[in-house]
Design a protein around this motif. Structure first.
Motif, PDB file in Angstrom:
ATOM      1  N   GLY A 272     -16.677 -11.937   0.518  1.00  0.00           N
ATOM      2  CA  GLY A 272     -15.879 -11.502   1.597  1.00  0.00           C
ATOM      3  C   GLY A 272     -16.459 -11.984   2.960  1.00  0.00           C
TER       4      GLY A 272
ATOM      5  N   GLY B  91     -16.408 -14.740   4.355  1.00  0.00           N
ATOM      6  CA  GLY B  91     -15.892 -15.937   4.733  1.00  0.00           C
ATOM      7  C   GLY B  91     -16.397 -17.247   4.435  1.00  0.00           C
ATOM      8  N   LYS B  92     -17.210 -17.398   3.421  1.00  0.00           N
ATOM      9  CA  LYS B  92     -17.774 -18.644   2.914  1.00  0.00           C
ATOM     10  C   LYS B  92     -16.475 -19.533   2.568  1.00  0.00           C
ATOM     11  N   THR B  93     -15.945 -19.184   1.533  1.00  0.00           N
ATOM     12  CA  THR B  93     -14.860 -20.133   0.995  1.00  0.00           C
ATOM     13  C   THR B  93     -13.792 -20.455   1.766  1.00  0.00           C
ATOM     14  N   THR B  94     -13.261 -19.580   2.615  1.00  0.00           N
ATOM     15  CA  THR B  94     -12.074 -19.759   3.546  1.00  0.00           C
ATOM     16  C   THR B  94     -12.617 -20.557   4.933  1.00  0.00           C
TER      17      THR B  94
ATOM     18  N   ASP C  56      -8.889  -7.144   0.613  1.00  0.00           N
ATOM     19  CA  ASP C  56      -9.114  -6.078   1.620  1.00  0.00           C
ATOM     20  C   ASP C  56      -8.449  -4.887   1.354  1.00  0.00           C
TER      21      ASP C  56
ATOM     22  N   ARG D 220     -15.480  -2.802   1.183  1.00  0.00           N
ATOM     23  CA  ARG D 220     -15.395  -4.099   2.229  1.00  0.00           C
ATOM     24  C   ARG D 220     -14.874  -3.423   3.412  1.00  0.00           C
TER      25      ARG D 220
HETATM   26  P1  ADP Z   1     -16.241 -15.350   0.580  1.00  0.00           P
HETATM   27  O1  ADP Z   1     -15.983 -16.692   0.063  1.00  0.00           O
HETATM   28  O2  ADP Z   1     -17.253 -15.256   1.270  1.00  0.00           O
HETATM   29  O3  ADP Z   1     -16.326 -14.130  -0.452  1.00  0.00           O
HETATM   30  P2  ADP Z   1     -13.506 -15.573   1.648  1.00  0.00           P
HETATM   31  O4  ADP Z   1     -13.773 -16.526   2.408  1.00  0.00           O
HETATM   32  O5  ADP Z   1     -13.059 -15.861   0.303  1.00  0.00           O
HETATM   33  O6  ADP Z   1     -14.976 -14.686   1.557  1.00  0.00           O
HETATM   34  O7  ADP Z   1     -12.515 -14.284   2.437  1.00  0.00           O
HETATM   35  C1  ADP Z   1     -12.670 -14.122   3.738  1.00  0.00           C
HETATM   36  C2  ADP Z   1     -11.650 -13.453   4.004  1.00  0.00           C
HETATM   37  O8  ADP Z   1     -10.408 -13.908   3.907  1.00  0.00           O
HETATM   38  C3  ADP Z   1     -11.455 -11.898   3.190  1.00  0.00           C
HETATM   39  O9  ADP Z   1     -11.495 -10.751   4.210  1.00  0.00           O
HETATM   40  C4  ADP Z   1     -10.287 -11.977   2.377  1.00  0.00           C
HETATM   41  O10 ADP Z   1      -9.731 -10.720   2.113  1.00  0.00           O
HETATM   42  C5  ADP Z   1      -9.512 -13.186   3.215  1.00  0.00           C
HETATM   43  N1  ADP Z   1      -8.318 -13.719   2.452  1.00  0.00           N
HETATM   44  C6  ADP Z   1      -8.748 -14.695   1.496  1.00  0.00           C
HETATM   45  N2  ADP Z   1      -7.524 -15.030   0.978  1.00  0.00           N
HETATM   46  C7  ADP Z   1      -6.533 -14.397   1.460  1.00  0.00           C
HETATM   47  C8  ADP Z   1      -5.094 -14.576   1.308  1.00  0.00           C
HETATM   48  N3  ADP Z   1      -4.754 -15.216   0.309  1.00  0.00           N
HETATM   49  N4  ADP Z   1      -4.528 -13.304   1.972  1.00  0.00           N
HETATM   50  C9  ADP Z   1      -4.975 -12.600   2.891  1.00  0.00           C
HETATM   51  N5  ADP Z   1      -6.250 -12.550   3.042  1.00  0.00           N
HETATM   52  C10 ADP Z   1      -7.118 -13.696   2.536  1.00  0.00           C
END
Ligand code: ADP
Ligand code: MG
Length: 704
Positions: free
Chosen positions: A68, A70-73, A339, A383
């Motif tokens: 959560g 923000g790594k992946t996004t 979230d 979270r």
């Molecule tokens: P990590 O890879 O570090 O676990 P993410 O990059 O996956 O973190 O997530 C970062 C944030 O983006 C989180 O708060 C998550 O809820 C939000 N998020 C990711 N995908 C979606 C989505 N499809 N809709 C709304 N929020 C999203």
């Protein structure tokens, strides 16, 4: 101007206009700016500069951060900015890849990132999962399953289309990610311009560091709220029942906040969702509205998106606030962050792959999770605010029974497919391949042996022409073999349909309230000689009825599954055509029509044969495991010999999707495997001996 700077507007002459999207030249939407504000609050944003500098200075980088953060996004978007600035020739094609162990995550996250970048999914941001490529020539950032990146490497060994590769969710240690580790280590040596970022949610990262020659480690502190953990006093006999009971207690007694429940698979999850909805309805209106959402890998994308919908509003002004209840597989453990979750229910199980090389059985088994998993799961509750995690097992059990970490998948898998891929990649010396955790020698031996019997490897372990073509199919070696040889049996069209049907989730619907009707509908498709042929009947009927969804529902067939099968089939056809494999059928009116199909299947699955013993039960050939025909079978008799698609380990061993084959065919089609010289003593051996003798006699008679 600040916005312009942080987003690196530098291309397409838009550096003067920060409100125009650099990727497609369109003005940014309002939503883009809204999301941007939210993104900037994610922990990784505080370390953006630090990350970019580390990336610039190093070829390999390891990034650890709580789920959560923000790594992946975010990280792939940061990378995109940095990479582009370094490329002098703007016309040169480059891409950033970000791998995901799970297809749901690849789809869901790429959609989210497309939204964040204000572009259409499939254009600048795309995804690629087995049998579905949603990317284009415009794509600069591609989320793909680790398995797909491995497949790409087969055609492009140096992965030249990529400038930066991000291996995400590295802590999951999936089979494909582990192989990519070793592979990329080599590729990096040959491509000084390529960069690798390894991202992980847990601190096993030191192990990664050691493996990647001491690559720098960057930590992103999470922002977790405290999570209170509750255990049960006594072990629970039925975790599903206990989970639902706990949900109801939370719903009726605890303050607002969404609930996340971890279950093990589609069927269980759908079943739970129905039960929860029913109990909530029975509880009455005082408790506020509830929205129950399932999440598992075969759920269509639009349904997957629902986990991100907000909880329902109160029914009336001033009424009790609504609650969202997400019932999910392990995918919500670290791959997707939802979230608003305040309560987590952890029954302590997940479906895990197990492999026993001695009896050559790989199976998915509901097994206890590890302590590390339990920790991740409870973290999901904290979270957005302090949360609670209900573990449906005792504290003693947590301390004494759970393993610290889940074993890497490579230690629990059948490696036939992996070995074929590695051979295709030109890696011949598997023993010295740089695995982070080397698989058991016996497992490697088994894989080599299987591939040798299938004819994919010669006796020296080199890839044969056949093996080469087999490796092009994104399928198990057995199925690939069956497809490649099917033209010789004049039935490749039918084998294509069967392969497609075997590659999708179960197509038969069996709703609890209409089981009898569903069974009757299924019986209409039944082929007495086997389940594979039944699947073929379903496929044919679907096509004859113009792929009509209402026809599907009338016949308790899942239209989504059928559509997927059709798509899979189309892609397999393309591979067949590319390798000049003839598309052909035996005349439907010929009495050989089904026989040819069964023989072709045997040519792929001769190592998955079971023999009916005089005692009335089946024994798998050579491995001598007692197995039972799965109750879902369509046979009207107990054949002496069957091939099976799947070995299901439960309280009893079942073989699922079985078809009747003949002993004589076995001698013709797999003489080497059924060579009696190295065959354990058993009834099957004696029967085969008789068949061989009979054949000798007949041969002599015809000579005379
Ligand atoms: P990590 O890879 O570090 O676990 P993410 O990059 O996956 O973190 O997530 C970062 C944030 O983006 C989180 O708060 C998550 O809820 C939000 N998020 C990711 N995908 C979606 C989505 N499809 N809709 C709304 N929020 C999203
Ligand atoms: Mg992630």
């Amino acid at each position: 101007a600040k916005l312009a700077k942080t987003n690196g507007f530098a291309v397409h002459g838009n550096d003067t206009n920060p409100l125009v999207n650099r990727w497609n030249g369109r003005p940014y939407s309002k939503r883009y700016l809204e999301i941007l504000e939210k993104r900037k609050t994610l922990p990784v944003w505080h370390q953006k500069e630090e990350f970019l500098q580390a990336l610039k200075a190093n070829q390999t980088l390891i990034l650890v951060g709580e789920t959560g953060s923000g790594k992946t996004t975010q990280i792939p978007q940061f990378v995109l900015e940095a990479v582009e600035l370094e490329i002098p020739d703007k016309r040169r094609k480059f891409m950033v890849a970000c791998t995901q162990p799970r297809r749901v995550a690849a789809m869901s996250v790429s959609r989210r990132v497309a939204e964040e970048m204000d572009v259409n999914i499939g254009e600048e941001v795309g995804y690629s999962i087995r049998f579905e490529d949603c990317s284009s020539s415009r794509t600069v950032l591609k989320y793909l399953t680790d398995g797909m990146l491995l497949r790409e490497a087969m055609a492009d060994p140096l992965l030249e289309r990529y400038k930066v590769i991000i291996l995400d969710e590295a802590h999951e240690r999936t089979l494909a990610t582990d192989v990519l580790f070793g592979l990329l280590k080599e590729v990096l040596k040959n491509r000084p311009d390529l960069k690798l970022v390894v991202m992980s949610a847990t601190l096993e990262a030191e192990k990664f560091q050691g493996y990647f020659y001491g690559a720098p480690l960057m930590k992103v502190p999470g922002r977790l709220h405290p999570v209170e953990i509750f255990y049960t006093e006594e072990p629970e006999r039925d975790y599903l029942e206990a989970a639902i009971r706990t949900i109801m207690q939370i719903h009726m007694c605890e303050p607002p906040g969404d609930i996340l429940v971890f279950l093990t698979g589609e069927e269980e999850i759908e079943d739970a969702c129905k039960k929860i909805s029913k109990q909530v309805a029975n509880a009455g209106d005082v408790y506020g509205p509830v929205k129950v959402v399932p999440l598992y890998s075969t759920l269509p994308p639009a349904m997957q998106q629902k986990i991100f919908d907000p909880a329902p509003p109160p029914v009336m002004v001033g009424g009790s606030p609504g609650r969202k209840i997400v019932v999910s597989t392990n995918v919500a453990e670290t791959s997707l962050t939802i979230d608003g979750i305040v309560y987590v229910i952890d029954p302590g199980f997940s479906k895990q792959k197990v492999y026993n090389p001695r009896i050559r059985v790989e199976s998915l088994l509901v097994s206890p999770i590890s302590k590390a998993s339990a920790h991740q799961r409870s973290g999901r509750a904290g979270r957005t605010q302090p949360g609670k995690c209900f573990r449906l097992y005792t504290e003693k059990s947590f301390n004494n029974d759970l393993q610290p970490q889940t074993y890497p998948e490579i230690l629990r898998s059948n490696l036939a497919n992996t070995v074929l891929t590695l051979k295709k990649l030109g890696i011949d010396d598997l023993v010295h391949f740089d695995f982070m955790d080397p698989p058991a020698p016996e497992t490697l031996m088994r894989a080599l042996e299987v591939l040798n019997y299938l004819g994919a490897l010669d006796d020296d372990g080199n890839l044969t022409k056949l093996g080469e073509i087999m490796s092009e199919f994104p399928l198990d070696p057995q199925m690939a073999k069956m497809l490649v040889v099917s033209p010789e049996f004049n039935c490749s069209n039918e084998i294509l349909s069967i392969s497609a049907m075997l590659s999708i989730p179960n197509c038969f619907l069996r709703p609890r309230e209409a089981q009898k009707a569903a069974d009757e509908a299924k019986a209409n498709f039944a082929h007495i000689d086997g389940d594979h042929l039944t699947l073929l009947n379903v496929y044919h009927a679907y096509k004859e009825n113009n792929e009509d969804a209402s026809w599907c529902y009338e016949n308790f067939i899942n239209p989504r599954a059928m559509k997927a099968a059709d798509n899979v089939r189309e892609q397999l056809v393309r591979i067949m055509v590319r390798y000049n494999l003839k598309l052909c059928s035996t005349d439907f009116n010929s009495c050989d029509y089904y026989i040819d199909i069964r023989k072709a299947m045997l040519a792929g699955y001769f190592m998955q044969v079971a023999h009916l013993e005089r005692t009335g039960h089946y024994l798998t050939v050579k491995d001598k495991q007692v197995v039972h025909l799965h109750p879902s079978n369509c046979l009207n008799h107990k054949p002496e010999w069957v091939i099976y698609n799947e070995f299901v380990l439960t309280s009893r061993n079942f073989i699922r999707t079985v078809t009747d084959v003949h002993g004589e065919w076995i001698l013709d089609i797999a003489p080497r495997y059924f060579n009696l010289e190295n065959f354990p003593q058993c009834e099957a051996k004696r029967v085969l001996e008789k068949l061989y003798k009979k054949r000798e006699r007949e041969g002599e008679e015809s000579k005379n």
